[in-house]
Structure formats: C-alpha cells, structure tokens
Write an enzyme that holds these catalytic residues in place. Sequence first.
Site, mmCIF file in Angstrom:
data_model
loop_
_atom_site.group_PDB
_atom_site.id
_atom_site.type_symbol
_atom_site.label_atom_id
_atom_site.label_comp_id
_atom_site.label_asym_id
_atom_site.label_seq_id
_atom_site.Cartn_x
_atom_site.Cartn_y
_atom_site.Cartn_z
ATOM 1 N N GLY A 18 -17.032 0.010 8.716
ATOM 2 C CA GLY A 18 -17.507 1.113 7.870
ATOM 3 C C GLY A 18 -18.043 2.322 8.614
ATOM 4 N N SER A 19 -17.582 2.549 9.845
ATOM 5 C CA SER A 19 -18.130 3.696 10.575
ATOM 6 C C SER A 19 -17.648 5.022 9.988
ATOM 7 C CB SER A 19 -17.802 3.610 12.069
ATOM 8 O OG SER A 19 -16.447 3.863 12.312
ATOM 9 N N ARG A 71 -1.438 -8.770 -5.882
ATOM 10 C CA ARG A 71 -1.853 -7.408 -5.518
ATOM 11 C C ARG A 71 -2.180 -6.606 -6.782
ATOM 12 N NH1 ARG A 71 -1.339 -5.288 -1.002
ATOM 13 N NH2 ARG A 71 0.367 -6.606 -0.323
ATOM 14 N N ASN A 113 -6.700 8.806 2.707
ATOM 15 C CA ASN A 113 -6.728 7.729 3.708
ATOM 16 C C ASN A 113 -6.873 8.351 5.090
ATOM 17 O OD1 ASN A 113 -6.382 5.060 4.794
ATOM 18 N ND2 ASN A 113 -4.286 5.612 5.342
ATOM 19 N N HIS A 115 -5.821 7.450 9.093
ATOM 20 C CA HIS A 115 -4.971 6.559 9.893
ATOM 21 C C HIS A 115 -5.133 6.930 11.368
ATOM 22 C CE1 HIS A 115 -1.636 3.828 10.607
ATOM 23 N NE2 HIS A 115 -1.120 4.734 11.416
ATOM 24 N N LEU A 150 4.114 4.054 2.500
ATOM 25 C CA LEU A 150 2.990 3.732 3.386
ATOM 26 C C LEU A 150 2.768 4.810 4.461
ATOM 27 C CD1 LEU A 150 0.946 1.404 4.060
ATOM 28 C CD2 LEU A 150 2.611 0.698 5.801
ATOM 29 N N GLU A 180 -12.153 10.732 14.291
ATOM 30 C CA GLU A 180 -12.050 10.370 12.867
ATOM 31 C C GLU A 180 -13.334 10.757 12.145
ATOM 32 O OE1 GLU A 180 -10.643 6.406 11.892
ATOM 33 O OE2 GLU A 180 -9.640 6.240 13.814
#
Length: 227
Positions: A18-19, A71, A113, A115, A150, A180
């Site tokens: 969770g950084s 899912r 998101n 990545h 994706l 990030e």
Amino acid sequence: MQRGWKLYRLGVLISGRGSNFKSIEEHIKCGYIKNAKIVVVISNKEDVKGLAIAKENNIDALFVDPKGLTREDYDKNIIEILNRYSVDFVILAGFMRVLSDHFIDSFKNRILNIHPALLPSFKGLHAQKQAIEAGVKFSGATVHFVTKDLDSGPIIAQSVVPVFDGDDEDTLSDRILKTEHKIYPLAIKLLCDNRLELENNRVKIKDYETMDENFYIINPKEDFKED
Ligand code: GAR
C-alpha cells in the site's frame, strides 16, 4: 469528462504493502490533491500493511475474501461496496487481480491503475523483471485509465528511470516505486481538477502550459539520485 467542482470520493483497491495508497493519502492531506477524499480501501488479501495504514488514517479498511468466488461474483461484491460508499473514482494501487468486464463497464473511464513499466512495454506480472531481461536502458511507471485490454488504457502520466547494469528486479522496482509515488498523486490531482480529456483513446491535459511549480516535474538530478 466535464465535471463541476465537487469533492471526489475515491475507493482504493490494494493487495499488499500500500505504499502508493499511502502516498496518495499524504498528497491529499497536505493539500496537493485538493478535491478528493479516500473513503474506502479494499484488499483481496488479509492483514496486509496497506489495510493497517488505512486504519491508522481513519479510513474504512476492508478485506474482501475472494475464496470460492468466480471473478464475476467477487467483482460484484466489490462494486456493491464501492457503490455503498458512493465512490466516484476507483484507484488501483497494486491490486493484483484482473477486473471483470462488468466491473470496468460499471466504472467506465473512472478506474485508474499504476503499472511499473513504460506501457505499452512489459504488460502483466513482473514488469520490472521483464524490463531487465529485455535489456532496456530505461524503464519507469505508467498511470492509465483501465479498459478491458490488460494494461492498455489511455495513458495519463509516465515517469522514466535508468536501468543500470547491476540492477536486479528489486533495485529497479525500488527506483521505479519512488517515481510512482509522484506520478500517481499527479494523475489524481489532474483527474480531480477536471483537467483530463479523453480524445481518440489519448489523454489530453487541459491548460498544460499553465502547469505551475506545484505540479511535479520529474527532475533527473533528484529522482535518479541513489541513496
Ligand atoms: C507497485 O509497484 C505497482 O506499480 C505494482 O504493484 C506495486 C504495488 O506497490 N502494480 C502492478 O504491478 C499492477 N500490474 P504498493 O502496494 O506499495 O503500492
């Protein structure tokens, strides 16, 4: 994507440390991101550090167990929780599950998101290891809108770091992670300031030329400095 001023409600999905979530919360607290609030943090793994960080910050922290669920059924549970919290935007911060089409349709153009690679290179798992094995000289991180393909949605922000000869997956991951923690808050700030426009699958930043010193500029001298 024109929206009036409001306090946007963020739901953050994590799977571990969770950084990135922590960095986003700190950037909200210090006023860098002005009109957003993290209302819930959800993890598919129990007892992870990210959930503890949420609790320390008085944010509702929920473990949602995927065991025995398809899912689709798992995602329905998450959607139900996010709707209960009236979440405007879903922030994937190290959430290591592929989302169902139904989830993505339920929050169309409202899921972000991060990545750990310069997309469209090195999609999927172990992006940093893929970069080292490919012998690239630069890698980085990408914040993007989530679509059904994706790691392929419209790109909002990227950071670049060098890949050194002696790097392994861990050293490169650490160097990328530091960036990030800057570009994710930047992307969320732009999103919540209504400055992102989607055009032909590309993201345009409104009034780009007016970005002031409060926006992060990825400074090679600082960001690439080794501790
Ligand atoms: C981050 O490096 C993020 O880019 C990566 O997981 C890590 C989570 O760290 N995400 C992915 O690989 C998604 N495909 P964090 O839990 O400390 O934020």
